[in-house]
Design a protein around this motif. Structure first.
Motif, PDB file in Angstrom:
ATOM      1  N   GLY A  37      -9.992  -0.065  -6.925  1.00 30.89           N
ATOM      2  CA  GLY A  37      -9.437  -1.304  -6.394  1.00 30.89           C
ATOM      3  C   GLY A  37     -10.028  -1.681  -5.051  1.00 30.89           C
ATOM      4  O   GLY A  37      -9.336  -2.248  -4.196  1.00 30.89           O
TER       5      GLY A  37
ATOM      6  N   GLU B 208      -9.055  -4.576  -2.279  1.00 29.69           N
ATOM      7  CA  GLU B 208      -7.711  -5.096  -2.510  1.00 29.69           C
ATOM      8  C   GLU B 208      -6.726  -4.417  -1.564  1.00 29.69           C
ATOM      9  O   GLU B 208      -6.973  -3.313  -1.070  1.00 29.69           O
ATOM     10  CB  GLU B 208      -7.287  -4.848  -3.958  1.00 29.69           C
TER      11      GLU B 208
ATOM     12  N   GLU C 187      -5.843  -0.912  -2.706  1.00 30.42           N
ATOM     13  CA  GLU C 187      -6.930   0.028  -2.950  1.00 30.42           C
ATOM     14  C   GLU C 187      -6.425   1.471  -2.838  1.00 30.42           C
ATOM     15  O   GLU C 187      -5.720   1.831  -1.895  1.00 30.42           O
ATOM     16  CB  GLU C 187      -8.053  -0.208  -1.947  1.00 30.42           C
TER      17      GLU C 187
ATOM     18  N   ARG D  47      -0.978  -7.412 -12.593  1.00 33.18           N
ATOM     19  CA  ARG D  47      -2.214  -8.170 -12.782  1.00 33.18           C
ATOM     20  C   ARG D  47      -1.899  -9.646 -13.029  1.00 33.18           C
ATOM     21  O   ARG D  47      -0.778 -10.001 -13.421  1.00 33.18           O
ATOM     22  CB  ARG D  47      -3.001  -7.585 -13.957  1.00 33.18           C
TER      23      ARG D  47
ATOM     24  N   ARG E 152      -2.981  -4.470 -10.620  1.00 31.40           N
ATOM     25  CA  ARG E 152      -4.096  -5.119  -9.925  1.00 31.40           C
ATOM     26  C   ARG E 152      -5.203  -4.153  -9.516  1.00 31.40           C
ATOM     27  O   ARG E 152      -6.389  -4.453  -9.619  1.00 31.40           O
ATOM     28  CB  ARG E 152      -3.553  -5.841  -8.694  1.00 31.40           C
ATOM     29  N   CYS E 153      -4.828  -2.981  -9.018  1.00 32.32           N
ATOM     30  CA  CYS E 153      -5.832  -2.054  -8.483  1.00 32.32           C
ATOM     31  C   CYS E 153      -6.199  -0.925  -9.431  1.00 32.32           C
ATOM     32  O   CYS E 153      -7.093  -0.141  -9.123  1.00 32.32           O
ATOM     33  CB  CYS E 153      -5.355  -1.499  -7.143  1.00 32.32           C
TER      34      CYS E 153
END
Length: 292
Positions: free
Chosen positions: A37, A40, A43, A160, A200-201
């Motif tokens: 990630g 971000e 991360e 996400r 997301r990551c």
């Protein structure tokens, strides 16, 4: 629908900062240089290859049995006015019926808008202190046996874009037993969407951020328990990475097995584990007794 449920239960503002407040004597945290990630806010930084939490304080001292429960309550449906309307207190009654003369030390609730209502339905309100964290994630603890030392919520992941309902955190609290002074760090996590992706990551990043949260708030000698609905089954990299650093004590059956209990104590230190059934939720309540 699952997406609607998550939308109703996640209300967030902005993005968190990645920095974590440190405990006074935190667990050592060393990284390998691997990340996921990158760039971000969430991360993740991999711990060093030999970094582990598989050290149990019960190995050296007289052990203490700790009884824990994790339970996703499916709030919008089980307690919603248009749906089950609490189902005559079925979730709280399920918990009370399974105390079996031994109260729970710690309980982790996900999708929980009112932890006091759940406890009241089971006739348990007077026995427990409560912590209401972000994103409708709550902890209840047996207040006659444990003193709350500190608490907080660290954001560790984010859904996400294709199924975005918000950020995902780890609600944590550190406790000291009132009679023998033993300490426990207890964490409750409701994982990111879509299920199995790590959000997301990524899958590894979510696991690494959870481990970093433990390192930031735990201290050497603590019993450590991480429980919740991870939105990740045992075959995902999220759970496998956590299992490489902690003991996976129990996995439920709901949604392919996304509810888990981890600890620094495993093997012979696990006294019992039970699936208590759903009590009207779409997840089963899980019950584990750990010697630590």
């Amino acid at each position: 629908r699952a997406a609607a449920r998550e939308h109703l239960l996640l209300q967030v503002r902005g993005r968190p900062t990645p920095a974590l407040a440190q405990a006074r004597n935190p667990l050592p945290w060393r990284t390998s240089g691997e990340t996921e990630g990158e760039g971000e806010w969430c991360e993740g930084f991999a711990p060093a290859a030999d970094w582990t939490l598989k050290r149990c304080s019960a190995d050296g001292n007289s052990p203490l049995e700790v009884k824990v429960l994790t339970y996703n309550l499916y709030w919008w449906n089980l307690f919603g006015d248009l749906f089950q309307k609490g189902n005559d207190g079925s979730a709280g009654k399920l918990i009370a019926a399974n105390e079996l003369g031994v109260p729970y030390d710690f309980m982790a609730f996900q999708e929980c808008e009112d932890v006091w209502r759940v406890l009241s339905d089971g006739g348990l309100l007077a026995e427990y202190g409560t912590i209401m964290g972000n994103h409708h994630v709550a902890i209840a603890y047996r207040s006659s046996a444990w003193r709350l030392l500190n608490q907080g919520t660290d954001e560790v992941a984010e859904d996400r874009p294709e199924q975005w309902w918000g950020l995902r955190g780890a609600v944590w609290a550190r406790f000291q037993h009132v009679s023998n002074g033993k300490t426990v760090l207890f964490l409750n996590h409701h994982g990111p969407l879509p299920v199995g992706t790590g959000g997301r990551c990524g899958r590894h990043a979510t696991a690494w951020n959870l481990l970093r949260t433990i390192a930031a708030h735990g201290q050497e000698g603590d019993g450590i328990i991480l429980a919740g609905d991870f939105n990740a089954d045992a075959g995902t990299a999220t759970v496998q990475e956590l299992e490489a650093r902690m003991h996976l004590l129990y996995t439920g059956a709901s949604f392919g097995g996304v509810d888990h209990v981890f600890s620094n104590c495993g093997g012979s230190h696990v006294v019992s584990r039970r699936n208590l059934g759903s009590g009207g939720s779409d997840h089963d309540a899980l019950d584990v007794v750990i010697r630590m």
